[in-house]
Design a protein around this motif. Structure first.
Motif, PDB file in Angstrom:
ATOM      1  N   ASN A 203     -14.511  16.767 -25.485  1.00 40.35           N
ATOM      2  CA  ASN A 203     -14.863  17.604 -24.323  1.00 40.35           C
ATOM      3  C   ASN A 203     -16.367  17.735 -24.132  1.00 40.35           C
ATOM      4  OD1 ASN A 203     -12.108  18.061 -23.945  1.00 40.35           O
ATOM      5  ND2 ASN A 203     -12.133  19.931 -25.184  1.00 40.35           N
TER       6      ASN A 203
ATOM      7  N   VAL B 120     -16.978  23.737 -17.265  1.00 38.70           N
ATOM      8  CA  VAL B 120     -16.297  24.528 -18.293  1.00 38.70           C
ATOM      9  C   VAL B 120     -16.166  23.718 -19.579  1.00 38.70           C
ATOM     10  CG1 VAL B 120     -14.192  25.766 -18.927  1.00 38.70           C
ATOM     11  CG2 VAL B 120     -15.009  25.824 -16.564  1.00 38.70           C
TER      12      VAL B 120
ATOM     13  N   THR C 252     -14.591  23.900 -23.388  1.00 38.20           N
ATOM     14  CA  THR C 252     -13.644  24.628 -24.240  1.00 38.20           C
ATOM     15  C   THR C 252     -13.767  24.146 -25.676  1.00 38.20           C
ATOM     16  OG1 THR C 252     -12.096  24.942 -22.407  1.00 38.20           O
ATOM     17  CG2 THR C 252     -11.226  25.199 -24.639  1.00 38.20           C
TER      18      THR C 252
ATOM     19  N   SER D 173      -9.616  25.459 -31.314  1.00 36.32           N
ATOM     20  CA  SER D 173      -9.345  26.556 -32.244  1.00 36.32           C
ATOM     21  C   SER D 173      -9.637  26.191 -33.695  1.00 36.32           C
ATOM     22  CB  SER D 173      -7.887  27.007 -32.117  1.00 36.32           C
ATOM     23  OG  SER D 173      -7.005  25.942 -32.418  1.00 36.32           O
TER      24      SER D 173
ATOM     25  N   THR E 160     -19.600  27.615 -18.282  1.00 40.04           N
ATOM     26  CA  THR E 160     -18.675  28.520 -18.971  1.00 40.04           C
ATOM     27  C   THR E 160     -18.305  27.934 -20.316  1.00 40.04           C
ATOM     28  OG1 THR E 160     -17.742  29.314 -16.876  1.00 40.04           O
ATOM     29  CG2 THR E 160     -16.415  29.646 -18.863  1.00 40.04           C
TER      30      THR E 160
ATOM     31  N   ASN F 208     -15.611  28.529 -23.343  1.00 36.97           N
ATOM     32  CA  ASN F 208     -14.391  29.212 -23.777  1.00 36.97           C
ATOM     33  C   ASN F 208     -14.025  28.786 -25.186  1.00 36.97           C
ATOM     34  OD1 ASN F 208     -13.933  30.565 -21.307  1.00 36.97           O
ATOM     35  ND2 ASN F 208     -12.910  28.774 -20.438  1.00 36.97           N
TER      36      ASN F 208
ATOM     37  N   GLU G 119     -10.781  28.486 -27.710  1.00 36.86           N
ATOM     38  CA  GLU G 119      -9.342  28.594 -27.889  1.00 36.86           C
ATOM     39  C   GLU G 119      -9.064  29.651 -28.952  1.00 36.86           C
ATOM     40  OE1 GLU G 119      -7.867  24.748 -28.883  1.00 36.86           O
ATOM     41  OE2 GLU G 119      -7.907  24.019 -26.817  1.00 36.86           O
TER      42      GLU G 119
END
Length: 266
Positions: free
Chosen positions: A47, A74, A76, A79, A97, A99, A101
């Motif tokens: 990403n 964006v 991300t 996790s 942005t 984010n 997970e």
């Protein structure tokens, strides 16, 4: 990056708190992508960011190219990631942005010094629970950031953490938390909340124990302008909690607003 490469820069060891000095690509603000050989089992681009791998899982975010292209701005973070290196996003202007997970509750998360330094395009970030420290200059000069929520796991906010975040209108703290929050000494050039030109009110949470020197001090005349604009302090109100025990000298020095109030709870 060929398949033969095993390490790049220093390696962060969470067990002993070894600092991260990964700055292999620092200052490459025009860089859009890093190509990793498909047979390299140590690193991968995911990403738009370069990650250190553990059994094919990204676990450490090492670097995001200064001009990386991400869909709708964006980015991300998976996790499985438990640390972000020093200067990982420094100077990035394309990510809007960030984010995270969902992470496992109770897991510690390491955020490096200057992690988002001068990310002028970033407008939003949701920090995960597990972060213990907002390090020095982590969000310095993030002029597009308007609000941020600090997780209840955070116990230390270091000098310059939000300095010169000129668009920041609200700093929110997640309710709860059992450990004391400490704000160590800053300096006249490196106050944790200095130069937040749009921030009118700062309310510290009900677990704050210590406020060091120069917490909200406006930047000095020698402070560099960001995109041609000089950061100032606009604070009108500082709300302090009943848990507070120590306030160092110069804590609110030169917090420029002429209408500033300091309200003490308790």
């Amino acid at each position: 990056i060929p398949a033969s490469v095993e390490t790049m820069g220093a390696v962060y060891d969470a067990a002993v708190g070894t600092d991260v000095a990964f700055r292999v690509f620092q200052g490459c603000v025009a860089l859009q992508n890093i190509n990793i050989d498909a047979n390299n089992t140590n690193y991968a681009m995911v990403n738009g960011s370069l990650y250190k791998l553990d059994n094919t899982n990204p676990v450490e975010l090492m670097y995001t190219p200064g001009s990386t292209v991400v869909e709708d701005g964006v980015l991300t973070i998976p996790s499985t990631v438990k640390s972000i290196y020093n200067s990982a996003f420094e100077g990035n202007s394309t990510v809007q942005t960030v984010n995270f997970e969902a992470t496992t509750v109770g897991d510690d998360f390491y955020l490096g010094t200057k992690a988002f330094y001068l990310c002028t395009g970033m407008t939003s970030i949701n920090l995960p629970e597990g972060i213990k420290e907002i390090p020095e200059k982590a969000f310095y000069g993030c002029i597009g950031l308007t609000t941020i929520t600090i997780p209840k796991s955070v116990t230390v906010i270091q000098p310059g953490a939000f300095n010169s975040c000129m668009g920041l209108t609200a700093i929110n703290f997640t309710a709860g938390g059992t450990e004391d929050l400490i704000i160590p000494d800053g300096s006249s050039k490196n106050a944790p909340f200095g130069g937040c030109s749009s921030l009118l009110t700062l309310e510290l949470p009900e677990r704050t124990r210590t406020i060091g020197k120069y917490m909200t001090t406006a930047p000095t005349a020698t402070t560099a302008a960001i995109n041609g604009v000089m950061p100032v302090s606009a604070l009108q109100e500082i709300i302090l909690p009943s848990t507070l025990r120590y306030i160092e000298g110069w804590a609110f020095y030169n917090s420029n607003s002429t209408t500033e109030q300091r309200n003490f709870l308790d």
